[in-house]
Write a protein that holds these residues in place. Structure first.
Motif, PDB file in Angstrom:
ATOM      1  N   TRP A 452      12.540  -0.039  25.805  1.00 26.61           N
ATOM      2  CA  TRP A 452      11.172   0.439  25.642  1.00 26.61           C
ATOM      3  C   TRP A 452      11.112   1.896  25.179  1.00 26.61           C
ATOM      4  CZ3 TRP A 452      13.700  -0.658  30.107  1.00 26.61           C
ATOM      5  CH2 TRP A 452      13.969   0.411  30.969  1.00 26.61           C
ATOM      6  N   ARG A 453      12.235   2.618  25.251  1.00 23.74           N
ATOM      7  CA  ARG A 453      12.265   4.014  24.816  1.00 23.74           C
ATOM      8  C   ARG A 453      12.534   4.151  23.321  1.00 23.74           C
ATOM      9  NH1 ARG A 453      16.223   5.989  29.751  1.00 23.74           N
ATOM     10  NH2 ARG A 453      14.731   5.595  31.464  1.00 23.74           N
ATOM     11  N   ALA A 454      12.775   3.057  22.653  1.00 28.83           N
ATOM     12  CA  ALA A 454      13.041   3.108  21.212  1.00 28.83           C
ATOM     13  C   ALA A 454      11.761   3.465  20.458  1.00 28.83           C
ATOM     14  CB  ALA A 454      13.577   1.760  20.737  1.00 28.83           C
ATOM     15  N   ASP A 455      11.930   3.926  19.233  1.00 35.02           N
ATOM     16  CA  ASP A 455      10.766   4.264  18.409  1.00 35.02           C
ATOM     17  C   ASP A 455       9.901   3.035  18.153  1.00 35.02           C
ATOM     18  OD1 ASP A 455      11.565   6.889  18.286  1.00 35.02           O
ATOM     19  OD2 ASP A 455      12.659   6.637  16.396  1.00 35.02           O
ATOM     20  N   HIS A 456      10.546   1.885  18.048  1.00 33.80           N
ATOM     21  CA  HIS A 456       9.826   0.623  17.836  1.00 33.80           C
ATOM     22  C   HIS A 456      10.287  -0.365  18.914  1.00 33.80           C
ATOM     23  CE1 HIS A 456       8.359   2.100  13.985  1.00 33.80           C
ATOM     24  NE2 HIS A 456       9.594   2.478  13.715  1.00 33.80           N
ATOM     25  N   PRO A 457       9.645  -0.334  20.084  1.00 39.16           N
ATOM     26  CA  PRO A 457      10.126  -1.136  21.217  1.00 39.16           C
ATOM     27  C   PRO A 457      10.209  -2.631  20.929  1.00 39.16           C
ATOM     28  CG  PRO A 457       8.526   0.494  21.953  1.00 39.16           C
ATOM     29  CD  PRO A 457       8.513   0.520  20.458  1.00 39.16           C
ATOM     30  N   LYS A 458       9.241  -3.179  20.200  1.00 42.79           N
ATOM     31  CA  LYS A 458       9.280  -4.615  19.917  1.00 42.79           C
ATOM     32  C   LYS A 458      10.510  -4.989  19.099  1.00 42.79           C
ATOM     33  CE  LYS A 458       4.451  -6.085  20.220  1.00 42.79           C
ATOM     34  NZ  LYS A 458       3.320  -6.717  19.511  1.00 42.79           N
ATOM     35  N   LEU A 459      10.790  -4.188  18.077  1.00 40.20           N
ATOM     36  CA  LEU A 459      11.979  -4.464  17.257  1.00 40.20           C
ATOM     37  C   LEU A 459      13.249  -4.335  18.090  1.00 40.20           C
ATOM     38  CD1 LEU A 459      11.083  -2.655  13.899  1.00 40.20           C
ATOM     39  CD2 LEU A 459      10.976  -5.109  14.420  1.00 40.20           C
ATOM     40  N   ALA A 460      13.280  -3.334  18.965  1.00 38.82           N
ATOM     41  CA  ALA A 460      14.458  -3.152  19.811  1.00 38.82           C
ATOM     42  C   ALA A 460      14.644  -4.343  20.743  1.00 38.82           C
ATOM     43  CB  ALA A 460      14.321  -1.858  20.616  1.00 38.82           C
ATOM     44  N   PHE A 461      13.552  -4.817  21.307  1.00 37.70           N
ATOM     45  CA  PHE A 461      13.643  -5.964  22.216  1.00 37.70           C
ATOM     46  C   PHE A 461      14.155  -7.203  21.488  1.00 37.70           C
ATOM     47  CE2 PHE A 461      11.607  -9.847  23.779  1.00 37.70           C
ATOM     48  CZ  PHE A 461      12.144  -9.907  25.052  1.00 37.70           C
ATOM     49  N   TRP A 462      13.547  -7.525  20.347  1.00 32.75           N
ATOM     50  CA  TRP A 462      13.981  -8.720  19.627  1.00 32.75           C
ATOM     51  C   TRP A 462      15.385  -8.566  19.068  1.00 32.75           C
ATOM     52  CZ3 TRP A 462      12.050 -13.237  20.350  1.00 32.75           C
ATOM     53  CH2 TRP A 462      10.732 -13.373  20.755  1.00 32.75           C
ATOM     54  N   GLY A 463      15.772  -7.338  18.761  1.00 34.87           N
ATOM     55  CA  GLY A 463      17.157  -7.108  18.348  1.00 34.87           C
ATOM     56  C   GLY A 463      18.127  -7.443  19.461  1.00 34.87           C
ATOM     57  N   LEU A 464      17.768  -7.087  20.705  1.00 37.01           N
ATOM     58  CA  LEU A 464      18.616  -7.420  21.847  1.00 37.01           C
ATOM     59  C   LEU A 464      18.681  -8.933  22.060  1.00 37.01           C
ATOM     60  CD1 LEU A 464      17.527  -4.658  24.385  1.00 37.01           C
ATOM     61  CD2 LEU A 464      19.753  -4.866  23.273  1.00 37.01           C
ATOM     62  N   ILE A 465      17.559  -9.610  21.890  1.00 39.19           N
ATOM     63  CA  ILE A 465      17.546 -11.064  22.069  1.00 39.19           C
ATOM     64  C   ILE A 465      18.454 -11.730  21.036  1.00 39.19           C
ATOM     65  CG2 ILE A 465      16.130 -13.148  21.982  1.00 39.19           C
ATOM     66  CD1 ILE A 465      15.677 -11.472  24.457  1.00 39.19           C
ATOM     67  N   ILE A 466      18.307 -11.333  19.782  1.00 41.62           N
ATOM     68  CA  ILE A 466      19.119 -11.928  18.717  1.00 41.62           C
ATOM     69  C   ILE A 466      20.593 -11.630  18.936  1.00 41.62           C
ATOM     70  CG2 ILE A 466      19.600 -11.843  16.238  1.00 41.62           C
ATOM     71  CD1 ILE A 466      16.585 -11.313  15.835  1.00 41.62           C
ATOM     72  N   ALA A 467      20.905 -10.389  19.328  1.00 45.74           N
ATOM     73  CA  ALA A 467      22.300 -10.023  19.569  1.00 45.74           C
ATOM     74  C   ALA A 467      22.876 -10.814  20.732  1.00 45.74           C
ATOM     75  CB  ALA A 467      22.400  -8.525  19.840  1.00 45.74           C
ATOM     76  N   GLY A 468      22.099 -10.971  21.808  1.00 52.05           N
ATOM     77  CA  GLY A 468      22.583 -11.725  22.958  1.00 52.05           C
ATOM     78  C   GLY A 468      22.831 -13.180  22.621  1.00 52.05           C
ATOM     79  N   VAL A 469      21.926 -13.776  21.863  1.00 53.27           N
ATOM     80  CA  VAL A 469      22.103 -15.171  21.448  1.00 53.27           C
ATOM     81  C   VAL A 469      23.340 -15.316  20.569  1.00 53.27           C
ATOM     82  CG1 VAL A 469      21.100 -17.033  20.070  1.00 53.27           C
ATOM     83  CG2 VAL A 469      19.672 -15.761  21.680  1.00 53.27           C
ATOM     84  N   ALA A 470      23.527 -14.385  19.650  1.00 53.78           N
ATOM     85  CA  ALA A 470      24.680 -14.457  18.746  1.00 53.78           C
ATOM     86  C   ALA A 470      25.994 -14.344  19.516  1.00 53.78           C
ATOM     87  CB  ALA A 470      24.578 -13.349  17.699  1.00 53.78           C
ATOM     88  N   VAL A 471      26.059 -13.401  20.439  1.00 53.29           N
ATOM     89  CA  VAL A 471      27.295 -13.204  21.204  1.00 53.29           C
ATOM     90  C   VAL A 471      27.609 -14.429  22.049  1.00 53.29           C
ATOM     91  CG1 VAL A 471      28.331 -11.874  23.081  1.00 53.29           C
ATOM     92  CG2 VAL A 471      27.150 -10.689  21.222  1.00 53.29           C
ATOM     93  N   LEU A 472      26.604 -14.963  22.741  1.00 54.11           N
ATOM     94  CA  LEU A 472      26.861 -16.099  23.620  1.00 54.11           C
ATOM     95  C   LEU A 472      27.167 -17.367  22.821  1.00 54.11           C
ATOM     96  CD1 LEU A 472      27.040 -16.697  26.577  1.00 54.11           C
ATOM     97  CD2 LEU A 472      24.597 -17.181  26.624  1.00 54.11           C
ATOM     98  N   THR A 473      26.507 -17.557  21.684  1.00 55.99           N
ATOM     99  CA  THR A 473      26.805 -18.716  20.836  1.00 55.99           C
ATOM    100  C   THR A 473      28.221 -18.624  20.281  1.00 55.99           C
ATOM    101  OG1 THR A 473      24.470 -18.854  20.218  1.00 55.99           O
ATOM    102  CG2 THR A 473      26.036 -20.049  18.845  1.00 55.99           C
TER     103      THR A 473
END
Length: 753
Positions: A452-473
């Motif tokens: 939430w401290r990022a300049d664009h919190p929504k993009l940061a959040f969805w970036g984390l979701i995509i990264a987490g899915v990619a790593v676990l897959t």
């Protein structure tokens, strides 16, 4: 027969040991609370509707800024009835110590509930006009709010003093010194609602601060309404049309209203709002008057008592006076450093003056976590960060839920194709099912970094979701993990381990992720939320069913894993989830019986339910027997059963669960049901104990959890999000291509003649 009896006896011993281990875990004491604060002669509570951390400034609000540096502070949830709280509801809730609603219409700008009327002078005192209307409205809301609990508790304290004095006099002993100030005084129109007793009567009331000294002489709890609401002009208000209640509790979009005291040089400062600035200045001036008149032996609480308009937000609480050092505030109701709730102010006022806190007050006295070196700037930055985190989480949550649900509809049907469809695209379907099951796991992990401290919190959040899915897959697709049931064990094991570690380490991640809970909702701050529980329970069921147990571990392995999971879900120092405890025990028993090849008769189902209720009851009673300040909502529910208020709680939870029908996670639940029917019709039954047990366990979690938790349809939705695709991967595809028939030897050609 002898071997069967021995097996049944062994199962009974294991079940008894499991129950004993769980109840022992429930009985473990929690960490000791900080020592009680020194008593003060009295306390003044100044409520400022709409006050935000961004309003505090060393030049514009010197009194507020000084309080932030010399006292303790916290971000406060003002959530009462609905997704934002208007001033009338905030004041009446302060007097009740419980969530309460106002009589006037609650519009997005709080215009009606900001127009408060003064009390009526009866000649012998003051009374709130149309008090019966407030009582009737809150009786219909079914939150159990007893309006006027604050004033009545102090009146009872005064009566107890008189009784003690009379008994002492009758026994010929020195009578205790009476305290004539056991009452609540109100200054200002809004304060009248908080100072009224259960009949709407007010011991002392005055319209302005020039009577503050007289109010403090009359009563030892004084509530002040400075007469300002800190809101934006209509043109600058974030929302003027949307009724957020229509979106559901988890679909409240909240804008960030908190920034650091000093904006970054590269940022564009928001345009000044003269209406808001004037209100802030007026509130700070009034607080300065209160501080000037406050005796050294009194404490002062300044709080953003409500929102000024939709959407809702967290608001500052500043606490100062004798015995209060700089630092964070916390309370038993939140269990989080730096967070309190509106109802905690009611309990704090009673605790400061030494009055008993009645059961009708839902809050708990605040505790100061001293940090002597903390400055005003650090306190404001801390509060602003907590508020921004809550607002950002509420902002991304609706999109997360709807995305998960709509994508999930397609994935559920794709899972049906994987299990019962033709061979074409089955490898793609398998990968997609694994990836989608990783989404809720990534949602839990997203709470670890401060996105939430990022300049664009929504993009940061969805970036984390995509990264987490990619790593676990990727982890489930490596050469040594991609075959058979190994991807299921990788994803389910990661989900269960991640949530278990979070609970054991203090449940610090879910507060800042849609998979947990939002601080401004004020319902839960610690423990295991319903969404994370659904994922955790589904993961545990899959692990119980598909771990390749061997020999005796086929019995004690699932039991040990199940007991550990139930402790994590239900123990007061861990998950604190009473509905989840009931669900997981029943689902786990049914799952294990099926895994061991037992027939699920009606008797077996009833026995599983009975054991689940027994564990729930034992855990609740043990929690109830602990000191009241250590009890979780499990023990408090047992108390509500004993005092007859449990029915209201159950009705309210049932109403909340019913309200989730038609919300985002309903659609993935329906899609999973359709996909299950398609699989059943095309490829049924799948005759393995592990698959059958997984189907039974996941179905039980979805069905029971949806019925006993107030999240309703969200429980089966999140259960399907993790469990359905992984179960399809475990079952594997149906191979339509038949084996080539054996060819007959070719006949010899006749010899040419």
């Amino acid at each position: 027969m002898t071997q069967a009896r021995e097996r049944r006896g062994a199962l009974a011993r294991w079940a008894g040991a499991a129950l004993a281990a769980f109840t022992a875990a429930l009985a473990l004491p929690q960490a000791a609370h900080a020592a009680d604060e020194p008593e003060a002669d009295g306390v003044v509570i100044v409520g400022v509707p709409g006050l935000a951390w961004s309003d505090l400034d060393p030049q514009a609000t010197p009194n507020l800024w000084d309080l932030a540096g010399t006292g303790a502070s916290a971000a406060m949830s003002v959530r009462t009835i609905g997704s934002w709280t208007c001033p009338e509801a905030g004041w009446i809730s302060l007097g009740a110590g419980e969530r309460a609603g106002g009589v006037a219409a609650r519009d997005a700008q709080c215009s009606a509930q900001s127009q408060l009327r003064p009390p009526v002078d009866t000649g012998s005192g003051w009374t709130v006009e149309d008090w019966d209307a407030f009582v009737d409205v809150n009786s219909a809301l079914n939150y159990g709010a007893r309006l006027g609990s604050l004033a009545d508790a102090l009146a009872e304290a005064a009566l107890a003093q008189e009784t003690a004095a009379a008994e002492a006099e009758a026994d010929g002993e020195p009578a205790p010194e009476p305290n004539p100030g056991s009452c609540v005084a109100g200054i200002g129109d809004g304060a009248a609602l908080a100072a009224a007793d259960t009949e709407g009567r007010i011991t002392y009331w005055a319209p302005g601060l020039d009577s503050l000294a007289a109010a403090m002489d009359a009563c030892d709890v004084v509530i002040v309404d400075p007469g300002v609401v800190i809101g934006d002009t209509a043109d600058n208000a974030p929302d003027t049309t949307t009724d957020y209640d229509q979106l559901g509790e988890d679909d409240t979009e909240v804008g960030t209203d908190a920034t650091s005291a000093e904006p970054d040089p590269g940022e564009i400062a928001p345009e000044a709002d003269p209406v808001r600035d004037a209100a802030v200045a007026g509130a700070d001036t009034a607080i300065g008057q209160v501080r000037a008149a406050l005796p050294d032996s009194w404490r002062l609480i300044v709080a953003g008592i409500s929102d000024a308009s939709a959407p809702g937000s967290l608001h500052p609480v500043l606490y100062s006076g004798p015995g209060v050092e700089p630092g964070d505030l916390t309370s038993r109701t939140t269990g989080r450093d730096g967070y309190v709730q509106l109802t905690d102010l009611t309990a704090t006022a009673l605790a400061v003056v030494g009055a008993d806190i009645p059961a009708t007050v839902a809050g708990a006295p605040v505790t100061v976590l001293a940090d002597p070196g903390r400055t005003a700037a650090e306190a404001v930055d801390r509060g602003a960060d907590l508020t921004a985190a809550s607002a950002a989480n509420a902002d991304v949550s609706p999109n997360f839920y709807w995305t998960l649900s709509f994508v999930g509809v397609a994935v559920m049907l794709l899972a049906a194709h994987l299990v019962a469809g033709p061979d074409r695209f089955r490898r793609t379907a398998r990968t997609v099912c694994i990836a989608f099951s990783a989404v809720p796991v990534a949602g839990v992990a997203a709470g670890i970094p401060p996105w939430w401290r990022a300049d664009h919190p929504k993009l940061a959040f969805w970036g984390l979701i995509i990264a987490g899915v990619a790593v676990l897959t990727l982890a489930a697709s490596l050469p040594w993990t991609r075959s058979g049931i190994r991807p299921v064990l990788v994803v389910a094991g990661t989900a269960a381990a991640l949530i278990a570690v979070d609970q054991v380490s203090g449940a610090t991640w879910p507060l800042h992720t849609p998979m947990g809970y939002t601080a401004q909702a004020g319902a839960r701050y610690t423990g295991l939320g319903n969404y994370a529980f659904s994922v955790f329970a589904a993961a545990v069921i899959l692990l119980v069913c598909f771990i390749p147990w061997r020999g005796r571990t086929r019995v004690w392995g699932p039991i040990a894993l199940g007991v550990c999971a139930v402790v994590i879900v239900g123990a007061p120092m861990l998950g604190r989830d009473m509905g989840g405890t009931l669900t997981l025990v029943a689902a786990g028993i049914l799952c294990c019986l099926k895994l061991w090849g037992k027939r699920l008769s009606i008797g077996a189902v009833l026995a599983a339910g009975g054991i689940a209720v027994a564990v729930f009851a034992v855990g609740g009673i043990l929690d109830y027997l602990r000191p009241e300040e250590d009890q979780t909502h499990l023990g408090r529910f047992v108390g509500s059963v004993l005092d007859g208020t449990a029915t209201q709680i159950l009705i309210r939870k049932a109403s909340a669960a019913w309200g989730t029908v038609g919300e985002s996670m309903t659609w993935i639940t329906l899609a999973a049901l359709v996909a299950a029917v398609l699989i059943w019709r095309k490829r049924a039954p799948v005759r393995t104990d592990a698959v059958a047990a997984a189907v039974v366990g996941l179905t039980a979690v979805a069905l029971i959890g949806g019925l006993v938790n107030d999240s309703g349809m969200s429980v089966p939705g999140f259960t399907a999000a993790l469990g359905f695709g992984l179960l399809a991967v475990a079952v594997g595809p149906r191979h339509d291509t038949p084996a080539a028939p054996a060819t007959e030897p070719a006949a010899s050609a006749p010899a040419a003649t």
